[in-house]
Write a protein that holds these residues in place. Structure first.
Motif, PDB file in Angstrom:
ATOM      1  N   GLN A 138       0.848  -1.191   0.000  1.00 27.17           N
ATOM      2  CA  GLN A 138       0.000   0.000   0.000  1.00 27.17           C
ATOM      3  C   GLN A 138       0.877   1.232   0.000  1.00 27.17           C
ATOM      4  O   GLN A 138       2.021   1.175   0.445  1.00 27.17           O
ATOM      5  N   LYS A 139       0.301   2.347  -0.455  1.00 29.63           N
ATOM      6  CA  LYS A 139       1.056   3.592  -0.379  1.00 29.63           C
ATOM      7  C   LYS A 139       0.807   4.212   0.989  1.00 29.63           C
ATOM      8  O   LYS A 139      -0.300   4.615   1.293  1.00 29.63           O
ATOM      9  N   ASP A 142       2.100   9.330   2.542  1.00 28.50           N
ATOM     10  CA  ASP A 142       1.464  10.631   2.786  1.00 28.50           C
ATOM     11  C   ASP A 142       1.362  11.041   4.262  1.00 28.50           C
ATOM     12  O   ASP A 142       1.805  12.117   4.620  1.00 28.50           O
TER      13      ASP A 142
ATOM     14  N   LYS B  30      -1.667  12.977  -3.169  1.00 33.08           N
ATOM     15  CA  LYS B  30      -2.669  12.603  -2.179  1.00 33.08           C
ATOM     16  C   LYS B  30      -4.005  13.266  -2.496  1.00 33.08           C
ATOM     17  O   LYS B  30      -5.064  12.650  -2.471  1.00 33.08           O
ATOM     18  N   PRO B  95      -6.968   3.885   4.355  1.00 32.50           N
ATOM     19  CA  PRO B  95      -6.625   2.704   3.561  1.00 32.50           C
ATOM     20  C   PRO B  95      -5.831   1.697   4.387  1.00 32.50           C
ATOM     21  O   PRO B  95      -4.919   2.085   5.116  1.00 32.50           O
ATOM     22  N   GLY B  96      -6.234   0.442   4.294  1.00 31.49           N
ATOM     23  CA  GLY B  96      -5.527  -0.612   5.033  1.00 31.49           C
ATOM     24  C   GLY B  96      -6.227  -1.002   6.320  1.00 31.49           C
ATOM     25  O   GLY B  96      -5.976  -2.073   6.862  1.00 31.49           O
ATOM     26  N   ILE B 110     -10.706  -0.939   3.905  1.00 31.76           N
ATOM     27  CA  ILE B 110     -10.666   0.253   3.052  1.00 31.76           C
ATOM     28  C   ILE B 110      -9.525   0.041   2.068  1.00 31.76           C
ATOM     29  O   ILE B 110      -8.395  -0.225   2.477  1.00 31.76           O
ATOM     30  N   ARG B 113      -6.638   4.183  -3.725  1.00 32.93           N
ATOM     31  CA  ARG B 113      -5.810   4.576  -4.866  1.00 32.93           C
ATOM     32  C   ARG B 113      -6.026   3.739  -6.123  1.00 32.93           C
ATOM     33  O   ARG B 113      -5.369   3.946  -7.096  1.00 32.93           O
TER      34      ARG B 113
END
Lengths: 173, 121
Positions: A138-139, A142, B30, B95-96, B110, B113
């Motif tokens: 995953q990114k 940020d 982002k 996310p994650g 979640i 991207r």
């Protein structure tokens, strides 16, 4: 190493490349091992192993810097028993980026503080990218980029300050 | 020997600008993709993806499990499982993050991207 007046020491670099590599790899590994023995504030690692390299990278040949980084990576990971783990991957990414930047930023235009902070930031960022892309898939950069910048400024400054302190006592030629 | 020479200011300024550009690049990235988060729900080996930006209420198992998507967050608000761990997990939005209900074999996470239309099965 010979002692000069005013408690200063003079350290001559070896003429032979392999001697230089052996000497600076060992110094760098010693610094790294000492850092591992020190208690850590949370998870923060200052990066003492970069101090000897910061000290001499402008006087060493490019080939020597690359070999020093390779052996530093290999020995520190073997000594901590993580050579075939994900941690080695993180270590490799940061060492690779740091090595490339040391080669690029050899010019006298940049100060030790600037170089140290910039390399610290880039190597931390590379570790985070590798951790996100390869391990977590995953990114995750940020939310962490500002804390990483702040930490890099602190750790980079400390490394450069230590280097300057050593430079005050030891003249390398 | 001083710790810092004035001759380095230009070089260091260049490095600082480079760092700022890297940080700005990540923030632009982002902002560009911030609306493309989605909720992945796996129940009975069937995977469904929902848009997190649209408020939604999902009923599963004849209404015994209720999942709510609200304000770009998701939570299980009702479940017939014994310990209610999934309900106590609360709201997730990043996310994650995941909510797992083991007795019902329900998995919510979640994902981010990846470009998606609206709902796929």
């Amino acid at each position: 190493m010979t002692q000069l007046a005013n408690e200063k020491y003079k350290l001559k670099l070896f003429k032979n490349s392999s001697d230089n590599i052996l000497f600076w790899v060992s110094i760098s590994v010693i610094f790294g091992v000492i850092e591992n023995l020190l208690p850590r504030f949370f998870f923060i690692k200052i990066g003492f192993s970069y101090v000897p390299i910061l000290l001499v990278y402008r006087r060493l040949k490019n080939k020597e810097i690359v070999v020093i980084f390779f052996f530093k990576f290999l020995i520190t990971n073997i000594m901590s028993g993580v050579l075939f783990s994900h941690i080695a991957l993180l270590s490799f990414s940061s060492n690779f980026i740091a090595c490339c930047l040391f080669l690029i930023l050899k010019s006298e235009v940049f100060s030790l503080f600037g170089v140290s902070i910039f390399i610290s930031f880039c190597s931390n960022l590379s570790q985070l990218l590798v951790y996100g892309v390869i391990i977590l898939k995953q990114k995750i950069v940020d939310p962490f980029i500002i804390p990483i910048f702040v930490l890099s400024v602190i750790t980079g400054f400390i490394s450069a300050f230590l280097t300057k302190l050593i430079e005050k006592r030891i003249i390398i030629c | 020997m001083s710790f810092y020479h004035k001759k380095h200011i230009v070089g260091d300024l260049f490095l600082f600008i480079f760092i700022v550009l890297i940080i700005t690049g990540f923030y632009i990235n982002k902002t560009k993709y911030s609306n493309e988060l989605a909720v992945k729900v796996i129940f009975n080996d069937i995977e469904k993806i929902y848009d997190i930006s649209k408020d939604n209420e999902i009923s599963l198992k004849d209404g015994k499990i209720k999942i709510v998507i609200k304000d770009k967050k998701v939570a299980i608000v009702e479940s017939d499982c014994k310990q209610q761990i999934c309900v106590y997990s609360g709201w997730i939005s990043h996310p994650g993050e995941q909510i797992i209900c083991v007795p019902n074999k329900l998995f919510i996470s979640i994902i981010g991207r990846d470009k998606f239309d609206s709902v796929s099965q």
